[in-house]
Design an enzyme around this catalytic site. Structure first.
Site, short mmCIF file in Angstrom:
data_model
loop_
_atom_site.label_atom_id
_atom_site.label_comp_id
_atom_site.label_asym_id
_atom_site.label_seq_id
_atom_site.Cartn_x
_atom_site.Cartn_y
_atom_site.Cartn_z
N ASN A 114 0.86 -1.18 0.00
CA ASN A 114 0.00 0.00 0.00
C ASN A 114 0.90 1.23 0.00
O ASN A 114 2.05 1.17 0.44
CB ASN A 114 -0.86 -0.01 1.26
CG ASN A 114 -1.76 1.20 1.36
OD1 ASN A 114 -2.38 1.62 0.38
ND2 ASN A 114 -1.84 1.79 2.56
N HIS A 116 1.02 5.14 1.55
CA HIS A 116 0.40 5.97 2.59
C HIS A 116 1.14 7.30 2.65
O HIS A 116 2.37 7.32 2.69
CB HIS A 116 0.48 5.24 3.93
CG HIS A 116 -0.19 5.97 5.05
ND1 HIS A 116 -1.57 5.97 5.21
CD2 HIS A 116 0.30 6.73 6.05
CE1 HIS A 116 -1.88 6.70 6.26
NE2 HIS A 116 -0.77 7.18 6.80
N SER A 143 5.11 6.60 2.28
CA SER A 143 5.68 5.28 2.53
C SER A 143 4.96 4.24 1.69
O SER A 143 3.73 4.27 1.61
CB SER A 143 5.49 4.88 4.00
OG SER A 143 5.95 5.87 4.88
N ASP A 152 -1.88 0.15 8.35
CA ASP A 152 -0.67 0.95 8.10
C ASP A 152 0.52 0.53 8.97
O ASP A 152 1.36 1.36 9.34
CB ASP A 152 -0.95 2.46 8.33
CG ASP A 152 -2.03 2.99 7.41
OD1 ASP A 152 -2.16 2.47 6.28
OD2 ASP A 152 -2.75 3.93 7.81
C1 GRF Z 1 -2.86 8.94 -2.14
O1 GRF Z 1 -2.51 10.08 -1.40
C2 GRF Z 1 -2.45 7.71 -1.39
O2 GRF Z 1 -1.28 7.86 -0.66
C3 GRF Z 1 -3.61 7.51 -0.45
O3 GRF Z 1 -4.75 7.87 -1.21
C4 GRF Z 1 -4.38 8.78 -2.23
C5 GRF Z 1 -4.81 8.19 -3.53
O4 GRF Z 1 -4.66 9.07 -4.61
N1 GRF Z 1 -3.62 6.16 0.06
P1 GRF Z 1 -4.74 8.51 -6.10
O5 GRF Z 1 -6.10 7.84 -6.24
O6 GRF Z 1 -3.62 7.57 -6.32
O7 GRF Z 1 -4.68 9.73 -6.97
#
Ligand code: GRF
Length: 194
Positions: A114, A116, A143, A152
Site C-alpha cells: 500500500n 500511505h 511510505s 498501516d
Molecule cells: C494517495 O494520497 C495515497 O497515498 C492515499 O490515497 C491517495 C490516492 O490518490 N492512500 P490517487 O487515487 O492515487 O490519486
C-alpha cells in the site's frame, strides 16, 4: 519466457498513483506487468484512465455489497476470486479506501503493498497530512509498505521525504506529498518484485 510478475492495482477514486505504476511498468525491463485494475466504486475516475491505457478493469461495488447485506468477508472473497482468476501474483493498493479482512490479508501477505502519505510509523490512518501539520513536523513524506492485518503497520518497502513549509495548508502539503508518491511507488514496487 517472461519473468514479469502479474500485478493488480486496487483503487477507489482518482487513480493517479495507479497511472504512475501503469506508466512505469511500460518499460520493458520493469519486473512487473499491470494486468488488472479493480475498483471498489463504479464511479472511480481511475477506471477510464486504466481502460485508456489498455489495462483490464473490474468493479467490486462496495455500495452494492452493503445494499445486499453481504459482509466484508464476502466482499474480500469476491476480490480474491477475481485476482486468482486473472492469475495475479502481486497486489498494489493505491487509494483503495477499504480495510481488508484478516483472512484476505493472510492469503496475500508478502504479496500486497500500500502507499500511505506519511513517513510511517508516524501518522497512520485518516488525514495523515493534516496530522503532520497539527504535529508541527518539519518533514513529512510517503511510505510504501507491506499490508498486514493491522492498519498501516506492515514492514516499509521504501519512503520519500518532503519538507513541510511555513504557510503550508493541508492542500499544499498533500500536493507536495502526492508528487513524491508518483515517483516512489514505481521504485518501491520494482524493489518489492526484484
Ligand atoms: C494517495 O494520497 C495515497 O497515498 C492515499 O490515497 C491517495 C490516492 O490518490 N492512500 P490517487 O487515487 O492515487 O490519486
Amino acid at each position: 519466457m517472461s519473468v514479469r510478475k502479474r500485478v493488480a492495482i486496487l483503487i477507489s477514486g482518482r487513480g493517479s498513483n495507479m497511472r504512475a505504476l501503469i506508466d512505469a511498468a511500460r518499460a520493458p525491463d520493469y519486473p512487473g506487468e499491470i494486468v488488472l485494475v479493480i475498483s471498489s466504486s463504479p464511479d472511480a475516475e481511475g477506471i477510464s484512465v486504466a481502460k485508456a491505457a489498455g489495462v483490464a478493469t473490474a468493479v467490486v461495488d462496495q455500495v452494492r455489497f452493503r445494499r445486499e447485506n453481504r459482509d466484508r468477508e464476502a466482499y474480500d472473497a469476491e476480490l480474491h476470486h477475481i485476482l486468482t482468476a486473472a492469475n495475479v501474483e502481486f497486489v498494489c493498493l493505491a487509494g483503495f479506501m477499504r480495510i481488508l479482512s484478516p483472512g484476505f490479508v493472510r492469503k496475500w501477505e508478502g504479496r500486497i503493498v500500500n502507499i500511505h502519505p506519511s513517513l510511517l510509523p508516524a501518522f497512520k490512518g485518516l488525514k495523515p497530512q493534516a496530522q503532520a501539520l497539527a504535529a508541527g513536523v518539519a518533514t513529512s513524506g510517503c511510505s510504501v509498505h507491506y499490508v498486514v492485518a493491522e492498519l498501516d503497520a506492515g514492514p516499509v518497502v521504501a519512503q520519500a521525504e518532503v519538507p513541510v513549509l511555513a504557510g503550508d495548508t493541508e492542500e499544499s502539503l498533500t500536493a507536495r506529498i502526492l508528487a513524491a508518491e508518483h515517483k516512489l511507488y514505481p521504485l518501491a514496487l520494482k524493489k518489492a518484485l526484484s
